[in-house]
Design a protein around this motif. Structure first.
Motif, PDB file in Angstrom:
ATOM      1  N   LEU A 153     -67.104 -22.624 101.527  1.00 49.53           N
ATOM      2  CA  LEU A 153     -66.669 -20.865 101.421  1.00 49.53           C
ATOM      3  C   LEU A 153     -65.312 -20.716 102.202  1.00 49.53           C
ATOM      4  N   VAL A 154     -64.586 -19.815 101.785  1.00 46.72           N
ATOM      5  CA  VAL A 154     -63.125 -19.435 102.258  1.00 46.72           C
ATOM      6  C   VAL A 154     -63.364 -17.945 102.825  1.00 46.72           C
ATOM      7  N   THR A 155     -63.261 -17.945 104.237  1.00 52.76           N
ATOM      8  CA  THR A 155     -62.936 -16.688 104.759  1.00 52.76           C
ATOM      9  C   THR A 155     -61.728 -16.405 105.197  1.00 52.76           C
ATOM     10  N   SER A 156     -61.264 -14.973 105.401  1.00 52.00           N
ATOM     11  CA  SER A 156     -59.981 -14.825 105.918  1.00 52.00           C
ATOM     12  C   SER A 156     -60.033 -13.757 107.290  1.00 52.00           C
ATOM     13  N   GLY A 157     -58.872 -14.025 108.060  1.00 54.18           N
ATOM     14  CA  GLY A 157     -58.873 -13.076 109.261  1.00 54.18           C
ATOM     15  C   GLY A 157     -57.580 -13.608 109.868  1.00 54.18           C
ATOM     16  N   THR A 158     -57.671 -13.460 111.241  1.00 52.74           N
ATOM     17  CA  THR A 158     -56.520 -13.469 112.119  1.00 52.74           C
ATOM     18  C   THR A 158     -56.603 -14.475 113.074  1.00 52.74           C
ATOM     19  N   PHE A 159     -55.486 -15.429 113.285  1.00 55.83           N
ATOM     20  CA  PHE A 159     -55.679 -16.804 114.433  1.00 55.83           C
ATOM     21  C   PHE A 159     -54.778 -15.991 115.371  1.00 55.83           C
ATOM     22  N   ALA A 160     -55.484 -15.821 116.654  1.00 60.99           N
ATOM     23  CA  ALA A 160     -54.319 -15.275 117.974  1.00 60.99           C
ATOM     24  C   ALA A 160     -54.359 -16.390 118.940  1.00 60.99           C
ATOM     25  N   LEU A 161     -53.197 -16.703 119.457  1.00 55.17           N
ATOM     26  CA  LEU A 161     -53.163 -17.536 120.641  1.00 55.17           C
ATOM     27  C   LEU A 161     -51.778 -17.269 121.063  1.00 55.17           C
TER      28      LEU A 161
ATOM     29  N   PRO B   5     -58.358 -29.439 123.299  1.00 55.43           N
ATOM     30  CA  PRO B   5     -58.967 -30.512 124.435  1.00 55.43           C
ATOM     31  C   PRO B   5     -60.415 -31.001 124.007  1.00 55.43           C
ATOM     32  N   GLY B   6     -61.129 -30.019 123.346  1.00 55.59           N
ATOM     33  CA  GLY B   6     -62.491 -30.331 122.822  1.00 55.59           C
ATOM     34  C   GLY B   6     -62.917 -30.488 121.205  1.00 55.59           C
ATOM     35  N   ALA B   7     -61.528 -30.768 120.739  1.00 59.50           N
ATOM     36  CA  ALA B   7     -61.849 -30.841 119.181  1.00 59.50           C
ATOM     37  C   ALA B   7     -62.743 -31.891 119.016  1.00 59.50           C
ATOM     38  N   VAL B   8     -63.390 -31.896 117.978  1.00 57.03           N
ATOM     39  CA  VAL B   8     -64.314 -32.791 117.262  1.00 57.03           C
ATOM     40  C   VAL B   8     -64.105 -32.860 115.928  1.00 57.03           C
ATOM     41  N   CYS B   9     -64.620 -34.190 115.367  1.00 59.40           N
ATOM     42  CA  CYS B   9     -64.715 -34.227 114.023  1.00 59.40           C
ATOM     43  C   CYS B   9     -65.894 -34.404 113.670  1.00 59.40           C
ATOM     44  N   LEU B  10     -66.598 -34.277 112.644  1.00 60.53           N
ATOM     45  CA  LEU B  10     -67.966 -34.818 112.000  1.00 60.53           C
ATOM     46  C   LEU B  10     -68.072 -35.500 110.990  1.00 60.53           C
ATOM     47  N   TYR B  11     -68.330 -36.780 111.130  1.00 64.10           N
ATOM     48  CA  TYR B  11     -68.587 -37.991 110.107  1.00 64.10           C
ATOM     49  C   TYR B  11     -70.031 -38.077 109.364  1.00 64.10           C
ATOM     50  N   ALA B  12     -69.850 -37.879 108.140  1.00 58.47           N
ATOM     51  CA  ALA B  12     -70.963 -37.964 107.369  1.00 58.47           C
ATOM     52  C   ALA B  12     -71.187 -39.058 106.815  1.00 58.47           C
ATOM     53  N   PRO B  13     -71.214 -40.344 107.106  1.00 55.20           N
ATOM     54  CA  PRO B  13     -70.987 -41.441 106.145  1.00 55.20           C
ATOM     55  C   PRO B  13     -71.825 -41.513 104.997  1.00 55.20           C
TER      56      PRO B  13
ATOM     57  N   ARG C 112     -48.839 -25.086 120.842  1.00 52.30           N
ATOM     58  CA  ARG C 112     -49.484 -23.801 121.532  1.00 52.30           C
ATOM     59  C   ARG C 112     -50.311 -24.455 122.647  1.00 52.30           C
ATOM     60  N   SER C 113     -50.800 -23.518 123.539  1.00 52.13           N
ATOM     61  CA  SER C 113     -51.663 -24.067 124.715  1.00 52.13           C
ATOM     62  C   SER C 113     -52.631 -24.964 124.564  1.00 52.13           C
ATOM     63  N   PHE C 114     -52.954 -25.759 125.320  1.00 52.46           N
ATOM     64  CA  PHE C 114     -54.182 -26.443 125.226  1.00 52.46           C
ATOM     65  C   PHE C 114     -53.904 -27.835 124.298  1.00 52.46           C
ATOM     66  N   SER C 115     -52.686 -28.005 123.983  1.00 48.27           N
ATOM     67  CA  SER C 115     -52.548 -28.722 122.730  1.00 48.27           C
ATOM     68  C   SER C 115     -51.702 -30.103 123.141  1.00 48.27           C
ATOM     69  N   HIS C 116     -51.496 -31.205 122.477  1.00 49.58           N
ATOM     70  CA  HIS C 116     -50.699 -32.221 122.981  1.00 49.58           C
ATOM     71  C   HIS C 116     -50.259 -33.145 121.816  1.00 49.58           C
ATOM     72  N   PHE C 117     -49.253 -33.479 121.260  1.00 46.69           N
ATOM     73  CA  PHE C 117     -48.863 -34.068 119.904  1.00 46.69           C
ATOM     74  C   PHE C 117     -49.473 -35.794 120.194  1.00 46.69           C
ATOM     75  N   PRO C 118     -48.873 -36.381 121.169  1.00 48.60           N
ATOM     76  CA  PRO C 118     -49.432 -37.675 121.280  1.00 48.60           C
ATOM     77  C   PRO C 118     -50.758 -38.013 121.598  1.00 48.60           C
ATOM     78  N   THR C 119     -51.513 -36.970 122.046  1.00 43.92           N
ATOM     79  CA  THR C 119     -52.969 -37.210 121.922  1.00 43.92           C
ATOM     80  C   THR C 119     -53.582 -37.064 120.671  1.00 43.92           C
ATOM     81  N   ILE C 120     -53.059 -35.878 119.723  1.00 41.91           N
ATOM     82  CA  ILE C 120     -53.620 -35.894 118.544  1.00 41.91           C
ATOM     83  C   ILE C 120     -53.600 -36.952 117.711  1.00 41.91           C
ATOM     84  N   VAL C 121     -52.292 -37.806 117.763  1.00 49.00           N
ATOM     85  CA  VAL C 121     -51.787 -38.921 117.188  1.00 49.00           C
ATOM     86  C   VAL C 121     -52.817 -39.915 117.186  1.00 49.00           C
ATOM     87  N   ALA C 122     -52.963 -40.165 118.776  1.00 46.30           N
ATOM     88  CA  ALA C 122     -54.003 -41.230 119.094  1.00 46.30           C
ATOM     89  C   ALA C 122     -55.232 -40.962 118.617  1.00 46.30           C
TER      90      ALA C 122
END
Length: 209
Positions: free
Chosen positions: A8-16, A130-138, A159-169
């Protein structure tokens, strides 16, 4: 009955950080004809409940706590009785949107959630948040990546709470280790595969954003 994936695709606003952007979000529903989970209750609780079609909602799983991924979660929880699950490292972001309502449970790296006979394994993939997760369904040859990995590269880290080297890792160590044929179902935009994205890791690092 084998679990299936509804979209499902829903639309709205991202605010940060004082800014606002119009966004379209992917809402993923995993289940069978009787029960399901929702991954990222974005913007429109009524539309998500309608898409469930009367199925029992077992959980509302948050890939991270940016407002556009969680703004409809409390209303959907109230309507269905389903618990909201979030990695605790994202609680500060959650509180920016829902200061008076806590999630109902925590997600942890390696945790396994079962729905309709299908296992969703929680992969903690910080960087976009910081608490981002992915969900793997093998069994479904699918990973739900939220805003960690998109078609064309990593999620934003400006933006706040984010870090490029961390997401790459996180992407290199947790996601690119999956089977190349694994479908990547993202928080926004089109799906891709692990195999399509893996060759571009060095380009992303060189680009540095």
């Amino acid at each position: 009955m084998t679990a299936r994936i509804d979209h499902l695709v829903t639309s709205g606003t991202f605010a940060l950080d004082g800014g606002e952007w119009d966004v379209d979000n992917n809402v993923w529903i995993v289940g069978d004809d009787t029960e399901a989970v929702v991954i990222d209750a974005a913007h429109d609780a009524g539309a998500i409940e309608a898409a469930l079609g009367g199925r029992t909602l077992r959980a509302i799983i948050c890939t991270h706590a940016h407002n556009d991924h969680i703004d409809a979660a409390p209303a959907l929880a109230d309507a269905t009785g389903a618990p909201i699950l979030l990695h605790p490292d994202d609680l500060p972001l959650w509180k920016q949107t829902h200061p008076d309502r806590d999630p109902d449970g925590e997600l942890a790296d390696g945790q396994e959630l079962s729905i309709a006979g299908t296992v969703l394994k929680v992969l903690h993939t910080p960087g976009h948040a910081p608490g981002a997760v992915c969900l793997y369904a093998p069994e479904l040859s699918t990973v739900f990546t939220g805003d960690t990995l998109f078609q064309g590269g990593p999620g934003a880290t400006g933006r706040s709470f984010s870090h490029f080297p961390t997401i790459v890792a996180s992407i290199r160590d947790r996601l690119l280790a999956l089977d190349p044929d694994t479908a990547v179902r993202t928080g926004h935009g089109d799906s891709t595969t692990i195999g399509a994205e893996a060759p571009h890791l060095d380009e992303w690092i060189a680009r540095g954003h």
